[in-house]
Write an enzyme that holds these catalytic residues in place. Structure first.
Site, short mmCIF file in Angstrom:
data_model
loop_
_atom_site.label_atom_id
_atom_site.label_comp_id
_atom_site.label_asym_id
_atom_site.label_seq_id
_atom_site.Cartn_x
_atom_site.Cartn_y
_atom_site.Cartn_z
N SER A 147 25.25 68.36 111.99
CA SER A 147 25.36 68.19 110.54
C SER A 147 24.40 69.13 109.81
O SER A 147 24.48 70.34 109.98
CB SER A 147 25.14 66.72 110.17
OG SER A 147 25.52 66.46 108.84
N ASP B 284 36.92 64.88 108.17
CA ASP B 284 35.63 65.30 107.62
C ASP B 284 35.88 66.30 106.51
O ASP B 284 36.49 67.36 106.74
CB ASP B 284 34.77 65.93 108.73
CG ASP B 284 33.39 66.36 108.24
OD1 ASP B 284 33.05 66.05 107.08
OD2 ASP B 284 32.67 67.00 109.01
N HIS C 30 33.18 62.64 110.61
CA HIS C 30 31.85 63.25 110.65
C HIS C 30 30.90 62.31 111.40
O HIS C 30 30.89 61.11 111.18
CB HIS C 30 31.35 63.48 109.23
CG HIS C 30 30.13 64.35 109.15
ND1 HIS C 30 30.21 65.71 108.98
CD2 HIS C 30 28.81 64.06 109.23
CE1 HIS C 30 28.98 66.22 108.95
NE2 HIS C 30 28.12 65.23 109.11
#
Length: 404
Positions: free
Chosen positions: A231, A336, A366
């Site tokens: 991320s 996502d 995600h």
């Protein structure tokens, strides 16, 4: 489609994250001190380090390498680093207890290193959270590599470029450790050649800045370094990769051979198709993530085309040049909203002939491969296996004979 349990969990997760971000925005934070240290959020589950191989065959150790910023690292050493199983016996000798390598390097296997940057939307997460600890342990075992998780400074206490500077400091420290280990070996060889006995044990000092770290001195192969980010950690990994390209021989003997970007936290001013269609997606919706960017980017007008947020934007003094980037594996999830920009970055790398495959997981969200509550799911397991196969291709001592 994601399961009903995930949908319910996602609602609770988004509610808590949004409330936390709004609290941080409303609470005044002093940013006048450039040396704000690493902070941790009280609501995170923490796992202590264990310097023995007794649990799952991975020993861990925490270090602080910078007294000014309190930059911390957690080293994950797989038991495959031991040629002889007798070296794995727990003990109390040394600064940490647990495993201590032989000073002469006997029974020590040289392993590649993965420099890992956790996720958490810039404001949460850490090297000792349950999610990151479990993920890094699996990564060390699957890739047969030393994993070093970097505890970079969090926002809003430390805004951009603090986290990026910490990433650069970590790889510089790793290069310094490789050089110190070589000097230590040369000194020991001279003592042996002169018939001297060496009975001391050199250990890392309190902040790990200037002495040899024994695990790395015994087991690190600096010619095989991989950067991996999750991320927002993927943004840091990508920045460190660019730095490594520009630094060149200044990082010797560290050689970055590949990087892995797991659902990178990219964004931009002009919305992509996925940002419009999936704006209210699972776990991290776009509106909440923009709050996180407000807390991380400099306190001026919010610019989502900032170089830290949009990797396809050229800086004022740093024109976009990706042709020398290391091989880059990008992982994206179907549900996502950040996926399109990550895909575009991967495509741009391939356009300039960088080895840049893309893994696109269907029915995934995600954080599907790294969030603690999801890591036991088959899709997360498959993702970790896919990553390890690709990483092993680039860290193999026998060349890239592994097909992907």
């Amino acid at each position: 489609m994601p399961s009903l349990i995930l949908k319910v969990y996602s609602l609770l997760f988004k509610y808590n994250l949004k409330r936390q971000l709004q609290t941080l925005i409303q609470s005044p934070v002093s940013v006048s001190d450039p040396f704000n240290g690493v902070v941790s959020r009280a609501d995170e589950s923490i796992v202590t380090c264990n310097p023995t191989f007794s649990n799952d065959g991975v020993a861990t150790k925490d270090l602080h390498i910078d007294p000014l910023t309190c930059l911390s690292l957690r080293i994950f050493l797989p038991q495959s680093a031991l040629i002889s199983s007798t070296n794995s016996v727990s003990g109390t000798e040394g600064a940490y207890g647990g495993y201590q390598p032989d000073i002469n390097g006997k029974g020590c296997e040289k392993l590649p290193v993965i420099l890992q940057f956790h996720g958490g939307a810039w404001v949460t997460g850490g090297i000792d959270t349950a999610s990151n600890d479990v993920f890094c342990r699996k990564l060390a075992k699957y890739c047969d590599a030393i994993v070093i998780a970097v505890g970079y400074r969090l926002a809003p206490e430390s805004r951009f470029p603090a986290a990026f500077e910490d990433g650069v400091m970590a790889i510089k420290w790793l290069a310094k450790q490789a050089n110190l280990a070589e000097c230590s070996r040369s000194s020991l060889d001279k003592r042996i050649a002169n018939g001297e006995k060496y009975r001391g044990r050199q250990i890392v000092d309190g902040f790990g800045a200037s002495m040899v770290e024994p695990w790395l001195a015994a087991h690190l192969d600096p010619s095989r370094c991989v950067l991996l980010g999750v991320s927002c950690g993927a943004n840091i990994a990508n920045y460190v990769a660019r730095y490594a390209v520009e630094a060149g021989k200044l990082l010797d003997p560290i050689t970055v051979v590949a990087q892995v970007l797991i659902y990178p936290f990219f964004i931009g001013n002009i919305p992509t198709h996925s940002e419009l269609k999936l704006a209210n997606s699972y776990l991290y919706d776009k509106a909440t993530c923009i709050l996180a960017w407000k807390l991380f980017l400099p306190e001026t007008d919010l610019d989502l085309d900032h170089l830290a947020a949009n990797p396809l934007i050229s800086g004022k003094e740093t024109p976009l040049n990706l042709k020398h980037m290391p091989p880059t594996l990008t992982v994206v999830a179907q549900y996502d909203w950040m996926r399109d920009r990550a895909i575009a970055y991967s495509e741009e790398l391939r356009r300039v002939n960088v080895d840049a495959p893309l893994l696109d997981y269907k029915d995934a969200v995600h954080d599907f491969a790294t969030l603690n509550v999801l890591q036991k799911m088959p899709k997360a397991q498959a993702c970790l296996e896919d990553i390890s196969i690709w990483v092993k291709k680039h860290i193999s001592l026998r060349g890239n004979e592994l097909s992907y």
